[in-house]
Design a protein around this motif. Structure first.
Motif, mmCIF file in Angstrom:
data_model
loop_
_atom_site.group_PDB
_atom_site.id
_atom_site.type_symbol
_atom_site.label_atom_id
_atom_site.label_comp_id
_atom_site.label_asym_id
_atom_site.label_seq_id
_atom_site.Cartn_x
_atom_site.Cartn_y
_atom_site.Cartn_z
ATOM 1 N N ARG A 172 43.900 39.292 42.992
ATOM 2 C CA ARG A 172 42.619 38.754 43.463
ATOM 3 C C ARG A 172 42.555 38.697 44.989
ATOM 4 O O ARG A 172 41.532 39.029 45.589
ATOM 5 N N LYS A 173 43.647 38.297 45.606
ATOM 6 C CA LYS A 173 43.659 38.100 47.055
ATOM 7 C C LYS A 173 43.679 39.422 47.816
ATOM 8 O O LYS A 173 42.938 39.606 48.791
ATOM 9 N N GLU A 174 44.534 40.357 47.382
ATOM 10 C CA GLU A 174 44.753 41.598 48.127
ATOM 11 C C GLU A 174 44.084 42.819 47.501
ATOM 12 O O GLU A 174 44.228 43.923 48.002
ATOM 13 N N ARG A 175 43.377 42.621 46.399
ATOM 14 C CA ARG A 175 42.756 43.739 45.659
ATOM 15 C C ARG A 175 43.810 44.781 45.276
ATOM 16 O O ARG A 175 43.595 45.983 45.368
ATOM 17 N N GLN A 176 44.950 44.288 44.839
ATOM 18 C CA GLN A 176 46.072 45.134 44.449
ATOM 19 C C GLN A 176 46.033 45.389 42.952
ATOM 20 O O GLN A 176 45.891 44.471 42.150
ATOM 21 N N SER A 177 46.149 46.651 42.553
ATOM 22 C CA SER A 177 46.190 47.000 41.133
ATOM 23 C C SER A 177 47.624 47.022 40.628
ATOM 24 O O SER A 177 48.578 47.050 41.409
ATOM 25 N N VAL A 178 47.767 47.014 39.304
ATOM 26 C CA VAL A 178 49.094 47.005 38.677
ATOM 27 C C VAL A 178 49.090 47.991 37.515
ATOM 28 O O VAL A 178 48.097 48.102 36.790
ATOM 29 N N PHE A 179 50.205 48.712 37.358
ATOM 30 C CA PHE A 179 50.347 49.617 36.210
ATOM 31 C C PHE A 179 51.377 49.055 35.244
ATOM 32 O O PHE A 179 52.469 48.637 35.654
ATOM 33 N N ILE A 180 51.033 49.073 33.936
ATOM 34 C CA ILE A 180 51.926 48.539 32.898
ATOM 35 C C ILE A 180 51.912 49.467 31.685
ATOM 36 O O ILE A 180 50.865 49.985 31.297
ATOM 37 N N PHE A 181 53.090 49.672 31.077
ATOM 38 C CA PHE A 181 53.177 50.338 29.780
ATOM 39 C C PHE A 181 53.153 49.251 28.707
ATOM 40 O O PHE A 181 54.163 48.574 28.494
ATOM 41 N N PRO A 182 52.041 49.046 28.012
ATOM 42 C CA PRO A 182 51.940 47.914 27.080
ATOM 43 C C PRO A 182 52.831 48.033 25.844
ATOM 44 O O PRO A 182 53.069 47.027 25.169
ATOM 45 N N GLU A 183 53.317 49.238 25.537
ATOM 46 C CA GLU A 183 54.247 49.356 24.404
ATOM 47 C C GLU A 183 55.576 48.687 24.725
ATOM 48 O O GLU A 183 56.314 48.310 23.819
ATOM 49 N N GLY A 184 55.900 48.608 26.007
ATOM 50 C CA GLY A 184 57.118 47.922 26.411
ATOM 51 C C GLY A 184 58.374 48.751 26.317
ATOM 52 O O GLY A 184 59.383 48.436 26.944
ATOM 53 N N THR A 185 58.352 49.824 25.529
ATOM 54 C CA THR A 185 59.521 50.684 25.378
ATOM 55 C C THR A 185 59.057 52.093 25.042
ATOM 56 O O THR A 185 57.919 52.308 24.631
ATOM 57 N N ARG A 186 59.936 53.061 25.239
ATOM 58 C CA ARG A 186 59.574 54.457 24.993
ATOM 59 C C ARG A 186 59.538 54.750 23.496
ATOM 60 O O ARG A 186 60.383 54.285 22.743
ATOM 61 N N SER A 187 58.563 55.559 23.089
ATOM 62 C CA SER A 187 58.411 55.856 21.666
ATOM 63 C C SER A 187 59.218 57.071 21.224
ATOM 64 O O SER A 187 59.629 57.154 20.074
#
Length: 308
Positions: A172-187
């Motif tokens: 919110r403060k720095e307008r910084q985006s974030v990338f996440i793999f929601p599966e949490g582990t490789r398939s």
């Protein structure tokens, strides 16, 4: 100092020679040679770009631009991998959605090669999340720490929640985006499949009040299969889906948001994998007995086709 430098140069020469030998053997249809050639080349590219990232992060911090560190390193990895391995992810639709800022970007997680997916889609002013243990890895961990990675201790839920609270405030403060793999582990899936989604990325988006931007890469089991010792050159199709707003959602909506987002991504994963480009990168292409991708698309021809 001179002795240390000589040792490093000799190790580098040996590594380069070994990689070149495997690449040469791969053109004579030596089984698994292509796998080990690209494996060594990939690790070499990763170490090279992570080392560059350490110095780039330090330099960018001096001028107050450290928030673009991961973007600069991601792009360098994209180009070096295309040049030395003949592999790259190609955005076929939705590139304009990557300009959404701030947002939580999410993607399907197939294998270690997804680091290269980040090299292709990573926008400026974005950072990744990673398990806390990666902080201790030489070069890569140093770069990640210097460039603003959100480290998560998965074994400690209180610590993980605190990290996400801090990340939401930063977004919110720095307008910084974030990338996440929601599966949490490789398939390591052999077809267009995805594992169950964890809810952390969706809680973060709702907490920060930012859009979710899903990124879907077609299945590439035909390009990389650790189990089958196969690692070939080729293009892998990627689609960036329209942003999903969360501004008026609450924690009570997260479960439904997680479910519907996964359904959208799975539908696109199937479509991408069935596309002409997707078929060349997945299992069906291998089973058809087509010519080895490593022979058809050399590192030089792949590099020339970047960013059309």
């Amino acid at each position: 100092m001179h002795t240390i430098l000589m040792v490093i140069l000799r190790l580098f020469a040996f590594y380069l020679g070994l990689t070149s030998t495997f690449f040469t053997l791969s053109y004579f249809s030596i089984p698994t040679a292509s796998f080990y050639a690209r494996l060594l080349a990939s690790y070499g590219c990763l170490v090279l770009c992570a080392t560059y990232g350490v110095f780039a992060s330090l330099a960018l911090r001096l001028i107050g631009q450290h928030r673009i560190s991961q973007w600069t390193v991601a792009r360098s990895f994209h180009y070096t991998m295309a040049l030395f391995t003949g592999i790259h992810f190609e955005i076929v639709s939705g590139r304009q959605h990557l300009s959404t800022r701030p947002c939580v970007l999410i993607g399907n997680h197939q294998s270690e090669l997804d680091v290269l997916l980040l090299g292709t889609i990573f926008p400026p002013y974005c950072s990744v999340t990673a398990k806390r243990s990666l902080r201790l890895v030489p070069f890569l961990g140093w770069f990640m720490a210097l460039s603003g990675t959100v480290f998560i201790d998965r074994s400690n839920s209180a610590s993980a929640h605190a990290a996400f609270d801090k990340a939401a405030a930063e977004m919110r403060k720095e307008r910084q985006s974030v990338f996440i793999f929601p599966e949490g582990t490789r398939s390591y899936a052999e077809g267009p499949e995805m594992g169950a989604f964890k809810k952390g990325a969706f809680h973060l988006a709702v907490k920060a009040g930012v859009d979710i931007v899903p990124v879907v890469a077609g299945n590439y089991w035909g390009v990389l299969s650790v189990k089958e010792k196969r690692f070939r050159g080729g293009r892998i199709p990627v689609k960036v889906l329209p942003p999903i707003p969360t501004a008026h959602l609450t924690a009570a909506d997260v479960e439904e948001l997680t479910r519907t987002t996964r359904e959208k991504m799975l539908k696109e994963l199937v479509a991408l994998t069935q596309s002409p480009m997707g078929q060349k990168a997945t299992k069906a292409y291998v089973e058809a007995g087509e010519e080895d991708l490593a022979r058809r698309e050399t590192p030089i021809t792949m590099a020339s086709g970047l960013e059309r």
